[in-house]
Every structure is written in C-alpha cells, then in structure tokens.
Enzyme design. Structure first.
Site, short mmCIF file in Angstrom:
data_model
loop_
_atom_site.label_atom_id
_atom_site.label_comp_id
_atom_site.label_asym_id
_atom_site.label_seq_id
_atom_site.Cartn_x
_atom_site.Cartn_y
_atom_site.Cartn_z
N ARG A 16 -68.57 47.50 -16.09
CA ARG A 16 -67.92 48.44 -15.17
C ARG A 16 -68.83 48.80 -13.98
O ARG A 16 -68.87 49.94 -13.53
CB ARG A 16 -67.47 49.71 -15.90
CG ARG A 16 -66.27 49.47 -16.81
CD ARG A 16 -65.85 50.74 -17.50
NE ARG A 16 -66.84 51.18 -18.46
CZ ARG A 16 -66.94 52.40 -18.96
NH1 ARG A 16 -66.09 53.33 -18.56
NH2 ARG A 16 -67.86 52.72 -19.83
N GLY A 438 -50.74 70.69 -26.66
CA GLY A 438 -51.56 70.18 -27.75
C GLY A 438 -53.05 70.34 -27.54
O GLY A 438 -53.72 71.03 -28.29
N GLU A 490 -56.85 69.86 -30.65
CA GLU A 490 -57.24 68.44 -30.59
C GLU A 490 -58.72 68.17 -30.26
O GLU A 490 -59.02 67.16 -29.63
CB GLU A 490 -56.34 67.66 -29.63
CG GLU A 490 -54.87 67.77 -29.96
CD GLU A 490 -53.95 66.98 -29.00
OE1 GLU A 490 -54.43 66.01 -28.39
OE2 GLU A 490 -52.78 67.35 -28.89
N CYS A 522 -60.83 53.15 -15.56
CA CYS A 522 -60.53 52.05 -16.47
C CYS A 522 -60.00 52.61 -17.79
O CYS A 522 -60.30 53.75 -18.14
CB CYS A 522 -61.81 51.28 -16.79
SG CYS A 522 -62.57 50.60 -15.35
N GLU A 611 -42.70 54.31 -19.60
CA GLU A 611 -43.51 53.21 -19.06
C GLU A 611 -43.14 51.85 -19.61
O GLU A 611 -43.39 50.84 -18.98
CB GLU A 611 -44.97 53.43 -19.45
CG GLU A 611 -45.67 54.42 -18.61
CD GLU A 611 -47.14 54.47 -18.97
OE1 GLU A 611 -47.69 55.54 -18.85
OE2 GLU A 611 -47.71 53.43 -19.36
N HIS A 700 -52.34 68.98 -13.74
CA HIS A 700 -53.10 68.00 -12.97
C HIS A 700 -53.77 68.64 -11.77
O HIS A 700 -54.54 68.02 -11.06
CB HIS A 700 -52.20 66.84 -12.53
CG HIS A 700 -51.59 66.14 -13.71
ND1 HIS A 700 -50.35 66.47 -14.20
CD2 HIS A 700 -52.08 65.17 -14.52
CE1 HIS A 700 -50.10 65.72 -15.26
NE2 HIS A 700 -51.12 64.93 -15.48
N CYS A 732 -48.39 69.37 -19.59
CA CYS A 732 -49.06 68.33 -20.39
C CYS A 732 -50.25 68.98 -21.08
O CYS A 732 -50.44 70.20 -20.97
CB CYS A 732 -49.51 67.20 -19.45
SG CYS A 732 -49.96 65.68 -20.32
#
Ligand code: GLN
Ligand code: ZN
Length: 764
Positions: A16, A438, A490, A522, A611, A700, A732
């Site tokens: 990377r 979550g 989580e 990535c 998706e 976000h 989210c």
C-alpha cells in the site's frame, strides 16, 4: 501468434505504498517530488510485472481515480475549481486533490466542496462523479498520459497500449447539475478524443484501448446511438482502437458492438462466456477479438487446462486475431500472492501478479503447444484438483442441511400485527423509542487492546476484562443519556464482516490482500473458500454480559448473510445464492442462541444488500429473491415476541422498497438524514408495513444535529409513517466518531424524542 495484454494493474502497491505516500503528502509530511517518485516507482514496478505480455497498459495508473484523471485530461473542471484565483489555479495537482477530497493538503486556503463519489459499476471501487452543465466545454490536456508513455519507454517498455475511458462511458458516469441532457455534450467531446488519438499516433502508438463498459448495461436507444455516433466519428483516427467492455455480457448490445468501425473488441469472457461463439461468428474478419479469460474480479487460480481446451478451436479459427487478457482491469484484486506467508489456502489462489503469469502460460500453450509449459499446467491442475476435492471446502453436513432447507424456515410464526402487540407488551417501550445502530467510538485504547490480544501481548482473560470494561462504560453512558434500547458498543469488532468471518469455518484471511476502495482507502475482503459452518456461538457472551448490566433491553448485533457475502471474495464453484444460504444458516443459529440467552431484540445488519444488485435490472428480481430469502431464513426462526431489527446504509431503496418490506423485519433503521428525509417520499406510493427508524444524525459528518433539526426531520417522517411505528436513531454506527461528538448529538436526539412524545400526548 496470440497477443496478450492487460486492461490495467492495481496501483496501490504491494505494501500500500501509494496510500501511505498520499496520506503523508496531504498532511504536509511528504514533498510533491517524493510523492511523484513513489508514483513513478509503482508504475515501473507494475510494468515490470507485466513484461511477459505483448502489450502493457499505460495510463491505468492514477494518483486518486481514473475517472477523475479522464475529467482532467478532457479539461473538465467544475466552476468552483475554475473560480480559484488564477495564480494558484494553475496548479493542476492541487486542483485534482481539491476536487477529489475537498482540499489539496492540510493547510489548503482554497478548499472546495469535494465532488460526489459513487460505485464503479458493480465493484467496491468508488470513482469521482463528473459534474456537467449544458454550457460545459472541453479542451485536451494529454500531458499526464504522454508523460507516462515516455516514462514507460524510458524504463524499457516498448509494447505500449494506452488505456482511456471512452467518451460515452465517461458521460454516462457523470451527473448533470442543471437538468441538461449530458448526451448533448457528446458533439463537443468527440473532437477532443479525436485530437487525443492523433497525438497518441504522433507519439508512435499503434493500439489504444478505449473502455466502454456501458455496453454491458441496459442502454436506451439514445445511448446506443451515442456509441454508434462516437465510433463512426472516430474511425478516421490514425490509430487502431480496441474497444473494451467488461463486467457483464453484451446481450442486446452485441450486434451494435460487433458492427462498430473499430479494430478490435474486448469482452469479459468470464461473464459473457456464452456469447463468445456468437462473437467468433459475427465479428467482421478484419477485427481482433480479445477474450478476457482470466477472472479479474476474484482471487482464484484459473483452471488452465479447461480454459485451453475451450480456447483451442477458437484459436484455430481466429489465429492472430485472437487476443487474450484478464476479464477486466486487475484493479479489483490484490497485487501479489507472494506477500502472503501465512495463508494456508495460498495454493488455490492467484492475485494480480499471478494472473498475469497465468495469461502468459495460456498464450505459450496455444502458440507453442502444451508441452512448452507442461510443468506449469501440471502444477495448476494439481492445485485445481486439490481445491475441488478438499475436505476443507466440502462439508457433508453443511450440504445436507442446505438440501433440507424448506420455505418454512423463512417465515415468522405470525404476521407483524400480531408480533407487534406481543413485542409492545414485552418491551414496554415509549412512543418514538430511541436507539443507536450498534457501534460506539472505537477509541485508540480499544484498538490497541485488540491489537495486543491479536499479537499475543495480552492474555485472553486480560482482553476479556478490558472489553467488559468498555462494554460497561458504554452501557452506563447510554443509560445516562436516557436511550431506550441499548447496544453493547461492538468494541471487540474491527470490522463487521471480519469479526464473523474469523469465527466461521470456510473463511480465510489474507495479510496483504488489499484492494483500492477509493483514493487512498483500501479494503481487505475476507475469502470465502469453503462450506460455511459455525463451530460455536460468536456474540452471545458479549451481549449477555451487556444485558446483565442493565434493565433496559440490549440489542444483539449481527451481520447478515447478504452483507457477509457481498463484502467478501466469494467461491466460484457454486452459485452465490448457495453460499449466501450457508451463511444464512450459520447466522440463524446465532440468532436462535441469542434468543435462548434471553436477548429480546436482535439486529441483523444488511448494509451491503443494495450494493449486490446486478448491473442489469432484468436480473434484479432473481438476486432479490435469493438475497431476501437468505435474510428471512436468518431472522425468522425466532418467537413472535423477539423483535428483529435490520439496518441498511445508503438506503437509496426507492426502487427496491417492496423487497425491503418482504424482509419482514419488525424494525428497519436506514440512512436518510443527508437527503433531508427525501428517501421517505417512496412511502407516498407504498405503505411500509412495519416499524422504521429513519436516521436523524448524519454520522459521516462531525456536525452535531440540533434538537430542532431532529424534531423537524421526525415530523417529516411522521407524515409518511404513523408515529407509533417510528424510531429515533442515528444514520449508522458511531465507531468512526469521537465521544465528544457523539455525546452531545445523542443528548439532542433523546431530547428531541422527548419533545415529540410530549407533542404526541398533546394531540391525543
Ligand atoms: N452495527 C454496525 C455498526 O454500528 C453497522 C455498520 C454499518 O451499517 N456499516 O457499526
Ligand atoms: Zn450503516
């Protein structure tokens, strides 16, 4: 002789390198020269990996995104970039990064709004969306491409094939900002491409690859016409054009593609395998047919012998008109398997570098006979056989269980109305109940603890203790905030797919299998190589511990089968639907174990359900049928009074709302805050039957939503959905945010819910 070539190579680097260089550069910790040196080095390395091919791609390298590169090559800069003062505007690389990510570097005085990003066809790669207006003009800037051609030649690569995105695909990928028809721009665009082709010819180029993957999509006659017009106009170009399509079959565009006045056609012979015979028959005799026979979208070794047997008669007919390549650019697979020392299924795999070798082996076998590569073919065959027969891949019990699946497994005992009454009684939640999706902030401490456990620095007991402390703190926070349905937060999960994959049989993990997602980002998708089974419960202890700390309900938190599938590299030896069903049964067992442990609410995340939609709408029905069935089988084994939640990100789901309703989750939480609840317009026409939590806090963004803003959003939502079926929650998971942001946002969210309840009482 057959010509071999590739459509593009991963540019991120084995380790990377590009990612780290870019991020340092953006932080002002690397000079531009150093960044360019890294880029040059990576390009040279990539060319070296491909010297065995007859034509090596140039122009596939990008510092951020190939669509953005194309926009710059066509002199297409949105107004907000053109408005930057002239002296500074002249810096192209700064503008490039401004458009890509809002700013050129940390201290940029001319930050702008970053361009929109969206998925590149059905891959997990995201490109920068070109923005058009009726008045948009173009002018050629081929410097980047020409420099790379020179650079390739200087490093000894003579057989060069520049790769560019075709005008129709580029327009198709963009969006009009003023409702003008972007196809009207084609007349202005074609001359720029004509000019480019001329310049390439002057640079001594023989063949150019022009990518038009739109040809695998359902095209209106307007777009089909655009393709025809473009290539008729460009046919006078003094250069040979290889028109490249990939990611699917041509279907109704096949005749169109065959008839175009170009010199060669590349097709994805993995996805369009059944069309090859027709193409061999139909393609005019002066044209090259390039077959993409090595799968550029997965990490499995190619069955070379089977491919050869299939190719031999085609080769006999086409002779030197046959070219061979990977199905698409290798951008979508990791760079080099040789980096993987620990992966025990290594012998079954091929990454980009190995795929190039496979291609060379195939061509040698066809050109000089199989004897010339006998050893390589034998090794390959041994690997293929070992995978086919391995007991690690094939698990009798799993197959048996699959064979016995009946539709009954997919159904709840009672309908939503009955369930909801029972759940109301059991959970006793207020109207406008509040919850989260979550995860809570993944602090540095949490990540370090996980890392230390992974590397053996701390014991299991210490690790568990540390995680319990995190869970405890998280529960206390949520109680203090006054949330109604709690989560454990989580902390033990690095990633929602990896966490489950690591505990399921049939999954493997690479160390360096990184694939570019966008810009410097990535992902390292896990590999599903075998039949999936769950040796033991995966989440029950954590959730039970969390539940033991509070009298409020704690949601069990799972990743759904469709998301596990769509975010992994998957098997190519059985249909995806089959693999998905195996995942569904494994997660179903977890759901039932959670229920048995007394967990009353279970959330099954299906972030990636949308998706997975196929490129062609005609195939959506089939996909949705098996995907939704898999979800239902996962979720619906529970008793009526257990409440099932699901969550979806970027739920642009207007077009699949019926399928979403068919999931029959008691509650769905979705992303809507960015679109100002616009997404809920779909409920004008369709009555969503169950409960819904339209996200009211855009996680976000670092911005903290005000109480008023949340109340307004929920009021909008209440126009579409009855108030007693609404939930109040963020968009989210909160794992990427800081506690300093999360706490005030949730304080406001709870306050908003309280205000809504009071208003609701007043109405009653
Ligand atoms: N439960 C997950 C979380 O909160 C969901 C993440 C997602 O939808 N991408 O992190
Ligand atoms: Zn989400």
């Amino acid at each position: 002789m057959i010509t071999t070539h590739s459509l593009g190579f991963p540019r991120i680097g084995k380790q990377r390198e590009l990612k780290f260089a870019l991020e340092k550069y953006w932080d002002n910790n690397l000079t531009r020269r150093e960044l360019q040196q890294t880029a040059t080095h990576l390009r040279q390395q990539n060319w070296q990996q491909q010297t065995r091919l007859d034509l090596v791609p140039v122009g596939d390298f990008s510092l951020y995104d190939q669509v953005l590169d194309t926009s710059f090559m066509l002199g297409h800069l949105p107004a907000r970039i053109r408005q930057i003062p002239a002296a500074e505007q002249s810096d192209e690389l700064d503008n490039y990064f401004r458009l890509a990510r809002g700013r050129a570097a940390a201290d940029d005085k001319h930050a702008v709004q970053a361009a929109e990003m969206t998925k590149w066809f059905d891959t997990n790669y995201h490109y920068i969306v070109p923005e058009f207006e009726g008045t948009t003009t173009f002018s050629l800037n081929a410097d980047r491409l020409l420099e790379q051609i020179t650079e390739a030649r200087q490093s000894g690569i003579q057989a060069i094939k520049p790769v560019i995105i075709g005008p129709v695909t580029w327009l198709w990928l963009g969006k009009s900002r003023d409702n003008s028809n972007r196809l009207d721009l084609l007349d202005k665009l074609i001359p720029v491409y004509a000019q480019l082709l001329k310049i390439l010819q002057q640079a001594g180029i023989d063949w150019v690859q022009i990518d038009e993957p739109v040809l695998v999509m359902e095209l209106s006659s307007e777009w089909q016409h655009a393709i025809r017009k473009t290539y008729y106009d460009l046919q006078r170009a003094p250069i040979k054009i290889l028109l490249a399509t990939y990611f699917g079959a041509l279907q109704e565009n096949l005749q169109l593609a065959c008839d175009l006045p170009v010199d060669g056609l590349h097709i994805d012979a993995i996805n369009a395998h059944d069309e090859v015979t027709k193409l061999v028959d139909w393609l005019p005799a002066h044209k090259v047919l390039s077959l993409g026979v090595i799968n550029g979208r997965n990490i499995w070794k190619t069955d070379l012998q089977a491919t050869l047997t299939w190719l031999q008669p085609i080769h006999q007919r086409l002779q030197e008109r046959l070219w061979l390549a990977p199905s698409c650019s290798l951008l979508h697979v990791p760079v080099d398997l040789n980096s993987e020392q620990k992966l025990d299924i290594r012998n079954w795999l091929a990454f980009a570098t190995q795929k190039i070798e496979e291609l060379a082996t195939l061509a040698t076998a066809l050109n000089h006979g199989s004897e010339a590569v006998a050893e390589k073919l034998a090794d390959n065959q041994a690997a293929i056989n070992s995978r086919q027969q391995s007991e690690r891949v094939h698990n009798k019990q799993v197959k048996q269980r699959l064979a016995n699946v009946s539709d009954q497994l997919a159904n709840r005992q009672s309908n939503y109305a009955t369930r909801s009454t029972l759940q109301c009684q059991q959970l006793n939640l207020p109207i406008y109940p509040t919850t989260t999706i979550g995860s809570f902030p993944q602090t540095l401490e949490i990540r370090h603890t996980r890392r230390d456990y992974r590397t053996g620095k701390i014991s299991k007991t210490l690790y568990q203790q540390a995680m319990h402390n995190e869970i405890k703190a998280c529960i206390q926070q949520q109680e203090a905030l006054g949330l109604d349905v709690l989560v454990h937060g989580e902390p033990e999960r690095n990633d929602m797919v990896e966490y489950f994959g690591e505990q399921l049989n049939g999954y493997a993990f690479s160390q360096f299998g990184w694939v570019q997602s966008y810009g410097s980002r990535c992902v390292k998708p896990p590999i599903i190589f075998g039949d999936i089974s769950r040796p033991r419960p995966m989440t029950v202890d954590w959730i039970s511990y969390a539940q033991s700390l509070t009298s409020k309900p704690v949601k069990g938190m799972l990743t759904g089968p469709v998301t596990l599938l769509n975010w992994s590299f998957v098997r190519d030896d059985q249909p995806h639907s089959q693999t998905c069903l195996q995942l569904a049964l494994a997660i179903r067992d977890e759901v039932l174990d959670l229920e048995k442990a007394g967990v009353q609410i279970i959330q099954i995340d299906e972030a990636a359900l949308r998706e997975g939609l196929p490129l062609r709408q005609a195939q959506w029905k089939h996909y949705l049928a098996w995907a939704i069935r898999a979800f239902r089988i996962t979720a619906n084994g529970v008793r009526d009074n257990t409440q099932i939640h699901t969550h979806m990100c970027y739920s642009e789901f207007n077009d699949i709302i019926r399928a979403i309703a068919d999931m029959d989750a008691d509650v769905i939480t979705i992303e809507t805050s960015r679109s100002d609840m616009e997404l809920l317009d779909v409920f004008e026409a369709f009555q969503y039957p169950n409960e819904i939590g339209p996200g009211v806090y855009d996680i976000h963004s670092p911005n903290i939503p005000s109480v008023d803003a949340i109340v307004q959003l929920m009021k909008k939502a209440a126009q579409h959905i009855p108030a007693n079926r609404l939930w109040v929650n963020p968009d989210c998971g909160l794992k990427t945010r800081q506690w300093e942001e999360v706490t005030p946002a949730l304080v406001n969210m709870v306050a908003a819910s309280k205000r809504l309840r009071e208003a609701n009482l007043a109405v009653i």
